[in-house]
Design a protein around this motif. Structure first.
Motif, PDB file in Angstrom:
ATOM      1  N   ALA A 253       8.810  -4.785   1.617  1.00 50.60           N
ATOM      2  CA  ALA A 253       7.539  -4.516   2.292  1.00 50.60           C
ATOM      3  C   ALA A 253       6.546  -5.586   1.834  1.00 50.60           C
ATOM      4  O   ALA A 253       6.770  -6.268   0.831  1.00 50.60           O
TER       5      ALA A 253
ATOM      6  N   TYR B 230       2.912  -4.825   2.200  1.00 55.01           N
ATOM      7  CA  TYR B 230       1.597  -4.219   2.082  1.00 55.01           C
ATOM      8  C   TYR B 230       0.969  -4.440   0.708  1.00 55.01           C
ATOM      9  O   TYR B 230      -0.233  -4.448   0.567  1.00 55.01           O
ATOM     10  N   TYR B 231       1.787  -4.619  -0.305  1.00 55.24           N
ATOM     11  CA  TYR B 231       1.284  -4.795  -1.670  1.00 55.24           C
ATOM     12  C   TYR B 231       1.048  -6.270  -2.000  1.00 55.24           C
ATOM     13  O   TYR B 231       0.709  -6.615  -3.124  1.00 55.24           O
TER      14      TYR B 231
ATOM     15  N   ARG C   3       2.351   1.140  -5.324  1.00 56.79           N
ATOM     16  CA  ARG C   3       2.675   2.092  -4.266  1.00 56.79           C
ATOM     17  C   ARG C   3       1.560   2.140  -3.222  1.00 56.79           C
ATOM     18  O   ARG C   3       0.407   1.864  -3.514  1.00 56.79           O
ATOM     19  N   TRP C   4       1.937   2.515  -2.006  1.00 53.25           N
ATOM     20  CA  TRP C   4       0.977   2.678  -0.939  1.00 53.25           C
ATOM     21  C   TRP C   4      -0.085   3.680  -1.374  1.00 53.25           C
ATOM     22  O   TRP C   4       0.236   4.735  -1.895  1.00 53.25           O
ATOM     23  N   GLY C   5      -1.333   3.323  -1.236  1.00 50.78           N
ATOM     24  CA  GLY C   5      -2.431   4.219  -1.595  1.00 50.78           C
ATOM     25  C   GLY C   5      -2.895   4.065  -3.030  1.00 50.78           C
ATOM     26  O   GLY C   5      -3.926   4.636  -3.399  1.00 50.78           O
TER      27      GLY C   5
END
Length: 181
Positions: free
Chosen positions: A146, A148-149, A178-180
């Motif tokens: 992924a 996103y990070y 982690r997401w969030g």
């Protein structure tokens, strides 16, 4: 890189690791990480000795190894990375080497089995084999990072995938954001 980092993380977390590397895997280690493939047991000891838990190296042809028996208790098995040839062998129960036999034991004993295919593109037979294994309860975690990070290095990408595998076994780690978070 994936299997090496996973082994390091498991050992650092205090787990004992039973390590099986195919002949093709040794070739990949030589080509991608410049590992010598001569004295394999010495290489494993050099790379993983003293990290934490104990590493047990089993040659791929040793179908009499402890992990080839259902009476030998293990928490789970991860094949990372997993070639399509190994995935096919597991899907069809051929058990013609220790890796396939140990995976077959995981299936017959109802234990956690995680496969991390990294090949691409995939054709219909690959996908059918993955579906067959997924329907049997095998966790299929393709080597798909992924972003996103916002990874900054190849290590970040490897750590993300290893972290996802550890998550599937509920093993705590701090390998990625982690997401969030």
């Amino acid at each position: 890189m994936y299997g090496v980092r996973l082994t390091e993380c498991l050992l650092q977390s205090g787990y004992d690791v039973h390590l099986v590397i195919s002949n093709a895997g040794w070739r990949v280690l030589k080509e991608e990480l410049d590992w010598p493939a001569g004295n394999r047991e010495a290489v494993i000891e050099e790379k993983f000795g003293g990290i934490g838990g104990k590493v047990y190296y089993h040659p791929i042809a040793d179908i009499g190894a402890s992990i080839a028996s259902g009476s030998y208790l293990v928490e789970g098995m991860i094949i990372m990375p997993c070639s399509m040839g190994t995935l096919s062998s597991v899907a069809h129960g051929t058990s013609d080497n220790l890796m396939a036999r140990a995976a077959d034991v995981m299936l017959k004993e109802g234990r956690t089995l995680v496969l991390v295919p990294r090949e691409t593109p995939l054709h219909a037979i690959h996908l059918e084999n993955m579906l067959k294994l997924s329907n049997l309860g095998v966790k299929i975690i393709p080597a798909m990072p992924a972003f996103y990070y916002q990874p900054q290095s190849l290590d970040d990408i490897v750590n993300f995938l290893v972290g996802k595998v550890l998550d599937s076994l509920r093993i705590e780690h701090q390998l990625y954001k982690r997401w969030g978070d």
